[in-house]
Design a protein around this motif. Sequence first.
Motif, mmCIF file in Angstrom:
data_model
loop_
_atom_site.group_PDB
_atom_site.id
_atom_site.type_symbol
_atom_site.label_atom_id
_atom_site.label_comp_id
_atom_site.label_asym_id
_atom_site.label_seq_id
_atom_site.Cartn_x
_atom_site.Cartn_y
_atom_site.Cartn_z
ATOM 1 N N ASP A 296 0.836 -1.201 0.000
ATOM 2 C CA ASP A 296 0.000 0.000 0.000
ATOM 3 C C ASP A 296 0.876 1.258 0.000
ATOM 4 O OD1 ASP A 296 0.934 0.376 2.576
ATOM 5 O OD2 ASP A 296 -0.893 -0.350 3.548
ATOM 6 N N ASP A 297 0.234 2.414 0.088
ATOM 7 C CA ASP A 297 0.954 3.681 -0.002
ATOM 8 C C ASP A 297 1.892 3.925 1.174
ATOM 9 O OD1 ASP A 297 -0.373 4.188 -2.346
ATOM 10 O OD2 ASP A 297 -1.959 5.393 -1.410
ATOM 11 N N GLU A 298 1.665 3.259 2.296
ATOM 12 C CA GLU A 298 2.499 3.438 3.479
ATOM 13 C C GLU A 298 3.601 2.378 3.557
ATOM 14 O OE1 GLU A 298 -0.163 3.412 6.768
ATOM 15 O OE2 GLU A 298 -0.985 5.405 6.309
ATOM 16 N N ASN A 299 3.786 1.660 2.452
ATOM 17 C CA ASN A 299 4.815 0.627 2.345
ATOM 18 C C ASN A 299 4.552 -0.556 3.262
ATOM 19 O OD1 ASN A 299 7.090 -0.279 0.943
ATOM 20 N ND2 ASN A 299 8.491 0.381 2.560
ATOM 21 N N ASN A 300 3.288 -0.801 3.588
ATOM 22 C CA ASN A 300 2.899 -2.029 4.250
ATOM 23 C C ASN A 300 2.714 -3.118 3.190
ATOM 24 O OD1 ASN A 300 2.614 -1.006 6.994
ATOM 25 N ND2 ASN A 300 0.808 0.082 6.215
ATOM 26 N N HIS A 301 3.227 -4.303 3.462
ATOM 27 C CA HIS A 301 3.097 -5.418 2.537
ATOM 28 C C HIS A 301 2.103 -6.438 3.090
ATOM 29 C CE1 HIS A 301 6.816 -3.672 0.982
ATOM 30 N NE2 HIS A 301 6.615 -4.370 -0.126
ATOM 31 N N TYR A 302 1.367 -7.074 2.158
ATOM 32 C CA TYR A 302 0.356 -8.059 2.539
ATOM 33 C C TYR A 302 0.612 -9.348 1.765
ATOM 34 C CZ TYR A 302 -1.890 -3.803 4.231
ATOM 35 O OH TYR A 302 -2.167 -2.619 4.869
ATOM 36 N N LEU A 303 0.749 -10.443 2.492
ATOM 37 C CA LEU A 303 0.971 -11.752 1.873
ATOM 38 C C LEU A 303 -0.355 -12.498 1.794
ATOM 39 C CD1 LEU A 303 2.927 -13.974 0.840
ATOM 40 C CD2 LEU A 303 3.107 -14.743 3.225
ATOM 41 N N PHE A 304 -0.689 -12.974 0.582
ATOM 42 C CA PHE A 304 -1.919 -13.726 0.354
ATOM 43 C C PHE A 304 -1.584 -15.145 -0.081
ATOM 44 C CE2 PHE A 304 -3.162 -9.350 -0.056
ATOM 45 C CZ PHE A 304 -4.462 -9.289 0.441
ATOM 46 N N ALA A 305 -2.378 -16.107 0.397
ATOM 47 C CA ALA A 305 -2.281 -17.499 -0.033
ATOM 48 C C ALA A 305 -3.665 -17.919 -0.501
ATOM 49 C CB ALA A 305 -1.806 -18.405 1.102
ATOM 50 N N ASP A 306 -3.785 -18.192 -1.808
ATOM 51 C CA ASP A 306 -5.102 -18.487 -2.410
ATOM 52 C C ASP A 306 -6.111 -17.399 -2.070
ATOM 53 O OD1 ASP A 306 -4.169 -20.745 -3.634
ATOM 54 O OD2 ASP A 306 -5.131 -22.167 -2.265
ATOM 55 N N ASN A 307 -5.673 -16.153 -2.227
ATOM 56 C CA ASN A 307 -6.515 -14.962 -2.054
ATOM 57 C C ASN A 307 -6.960 -14.709 -0.609
ATOM 58 O OD1 ASN A 307 -6.491 -14.373 -4.874
ATOM 59 N ND2 ASN A 307 -8.049 -15.962 -5.183
ATOM 60 N N VAL A 308 -6.388 -15.420 0.342
ATOM 61 C CA VAL A 308 -6.675 -15.177 1.758
ATOM 62 C C VAL A 308 -5.462 -14.498 2.380
ATOM 63 C CG1 VAL A 308 -7.162 -16.225 4.002
ATOM 64 C CG2 VAL A 308 -8.210 -17.160 1.929
ATOM 65 N N GLN A 309 -5.701 -13.351 3.054
ATOM 66 C CA GLN A 309 -4.574 -12.640 3.654
ATOM 67 C C GLN A 309 -3.996 -13.441 4.809
ATOM 68 O OE1 GLN A 309 -5.013 -8.402 4.650
ATOM 69 N NE2 GLN A 309 -3.707 -8.738 6.436
ATOM 70 N N LYS A 316 8.778 -1.295 8.556
ATOM 71 C CA LYS A 316 9.972 -1.642 9.321
ATOM 72 C C LYS A 316 10.280 -3.140 9.249
ATOM 73 C CE LYS A 316 9.280 2.059 12.717
ATOM 74 N NZ LYS A 316 9.089 2.354 14.165
ATOM 75 N N HIS A 317 9.589 -3.835 8.354
ATOM 76 C CA HIS A 317 9.750 -5.284 8.191
ATOM 77 C C HIS A 317 9.280 -6.055 9.426
ATOM 78 C CE1 HIS A 317 12.056 -4.581 4.505
ATOM 79 N NE2 HIS A 317 12.670 -3.629 5.169
ATOM 80 N N GLU A 318 8.337 -5.486 10.142
ATOM 81 C CA GLU A 318 7.763 -6.146 11.310
ATOM 82 C C GLU A 318 6.437 -6.778 10.940
ATOM 83 O OE1 GLU A 318 9.407 -3.062 14.746
ATOM 84 O OE2 GLU A 318 7.440 -2.741 13.806
ATOM 85 N N MET A 319 6.232 -8.017 11.356
ATOM 86 C CA MET A 319 4.972 -8.701 11.103
ATOM 87 C C MET A 319 3.961 -8.256 12.156
ATOM 88 S SD MET A 319 4.292 -12.793 10.877
ATOM 89 C CE MET A 319 5.171 -13.024 12.415
ATOM 90 N N THR A 320 2.922 -7.543 11.735
ATOM 91 C CA THR A 320 1.947 -6.987 12.670
ATOM 92 C C THR A 320 0.621 -7.743 12.678
ATOM 93 O OG1 THR A 320 1.191 -5.405 11.002
ATOM 94 C CG2 THR A 320 2.951 -4.692 12.491
ATOM 95 N N GLU A 321 0.340 -8.511 11.615
ATOM 96 C CA GLU A 321 -0.888 -9.305 11.572
ATOM 97 C C GLU A 321 -0.570 -10.690 11.008
ATOM 98 O OE1 GLU A 321 -4.065 -7.376 9.498
ATOM 99 O OE2 GLU A 321 -3.762 -5.454 10.522
ATOM 100 N N LEU A 322 -1.217 -11.713 11.563
ATOM 101 C CA LEU A 322 -0.996 -13.072 11.095
ATOM 102 C C LEU A 322 -2.297 -13.857 11.185
ATOM 103 C CD1 LEU A 322 0.996 -15.291 10.144
ATOM 104 C CD2 LEU A 322 1.390 -15.820 12.556
#
Length: 595
Positions: A296-309, A316-322
């Motif tokens: 996104d615009d704030e440089n947050n990255h989102y990993l999806f597996a079969d379209n599920v986040q 900061k390369h910190e995992m904030t949601e899992l």
Amino acid sequence: MGEKSVYAQIKKQNGEAFAQEIRRFHNGIFELPNLKNIVKYAGRNAKPILEYLLFLKQKSEKGNTITSIPSKNPIELLEKAGYKAYVADTFKKQNAIRKYFAEDEELCTFDDPHRFQKYYIINAVKENVDQIKRENFLHPKREDEYGTSVLSIQISKLSGALSIKNRYNHTVQNPDNTFNSNPDKIIPGLSKALEHYFNILMHPEDALDLPDNYIVLNNQVIHYIEEREGVYFGDHYYVKDDILHELNQDYQIRADNFIIDLKNKEISSPLPYTHDSFSDVLNAEIKGKKLALTCDDENNHYLFADNVQIMKINAKHEMTELCLPTAKEIPEYFLMNNKVLEKFSAHNALYINDNFLYNNKKCHSLYLPKVLEIGDHFLEDTTKLSGLDLPSVQEIGDNFLYENENCTSLNLPNVQIIGCHFLNYNHLLKELNAPKLEIIGDDFLKHNQYLEKIDLPSVRKIGNNFLYENENCTSVNLPNTEVIGNGFLHENELLTELNAPKLEKIGDESLYYNQNCTSLNIPNNCIIGEDFLYSNSLKNMLIPDKIKIASLKFDKNSKNSLSFLYILRSLYDFAQAKRRSIRNCFLRRNQNERS
């Protein structure tokens, strides 16, 4: 190559602000040979390393070789500085200083059986080390007397990189960079002495300090964000065993100390001694699925597996949601010591083993609708969680929510067993729903400050220190409780009503220093320990006709029935004769006087 050309290269590589900062400070730095390579991994801010770059420029003009001037023995120099020092050339010698380190402050290198083979190591221990106590240093500073009383000087045989490690491993910032890894700050001349003793050319930072979060590797300035277990993590690279590993940003990304590889569909960690089972769980979660990464615009990255986040990774390369939608079990040490995760969900997980989210500081949202059993240390020292709903859980181990300071509501409609230290030192809990809870270990709700009413209709057994020093509880309903340990409602000042009609035994110092209890419903022949109701106002107290005094102080085998009414009459007569209040006399005097 001209200055303008070098400037353009640095601008493209490290950013315009970085290049301009060098130019404003000293244009001559652009003449430093191989500058582009030196600062390739130095980050986007040049200011912290400007003095160092100028030093390199000046040193390059003078030459950079080991001179033949004799140097003193480094062991002798360290002895002059007050240390007993030795070369650690075996595993036993490498770890001989381990006994001086406090729990949780031991060096990571102690776990590496080959460290002494890859590094020249000198361990140095202050001669008065036994007089320098950890408990006397409540606010540690890296170079204080305790921190520097035990040092491990380590020089890579491969690259010459030097680090000075101290007694505060991971308790202070950059403990591997004590004295900015400048041996001359221990005693002048030590840097050259080390070079000559081991016949190695160390990095030029031995003559000029680098700021924290910078190291030099193969003549390159490396900026790192954090260090774990001897591995230095930067934005898109990490350094392990003096080798820099650069990530391919087209398909690799770092999340905390894990590397996510979308091309090979693999998650791994470069840490050599980690107990964290994160990689195994995530690899099982993404196996056979289509992976995608968005930003996104704030440089947050989102990993999806079969379209599920699956994951959110911040700038900061910190995992904030899992999210683990398919995992059935969370193994031991999963995300232990992860301090930044904010949200976690596992829709189908049934079992959580020990140390899950132990020592997390930011988690405020958990979704575990099907979990049946949870091991020890679940959410221990978690400070941000304000409410928790575990609708299916039946059994929880020790230290559940231990020292959680913000949890105000807790819904456990099906839990039956909870271990020791449950909600110990929780100060804000106002609502607890656990209608099927049967067994609770020691220190349940110890030091809780706000819970006013306790209703546990199914509890049969409670350990020691239940509601110990709870200041606001006014009513406790335990209709099926049979056994309560020592310290029950110890120093509770506001309790007025206790209902425990099936109680068979209460430990020592229960209802100790309770000033207001007027309604007490416990059965005849209940065995009660010492100092029950000591310093209690007995006015209008509803009490049973008989109890059994199990005196631990005078006779451990005594179970003689005593009449409560007789004790009250005896206390009343004693008080009248001595012109004293009946208050504060209960039981303590009569244990000996009743014949």
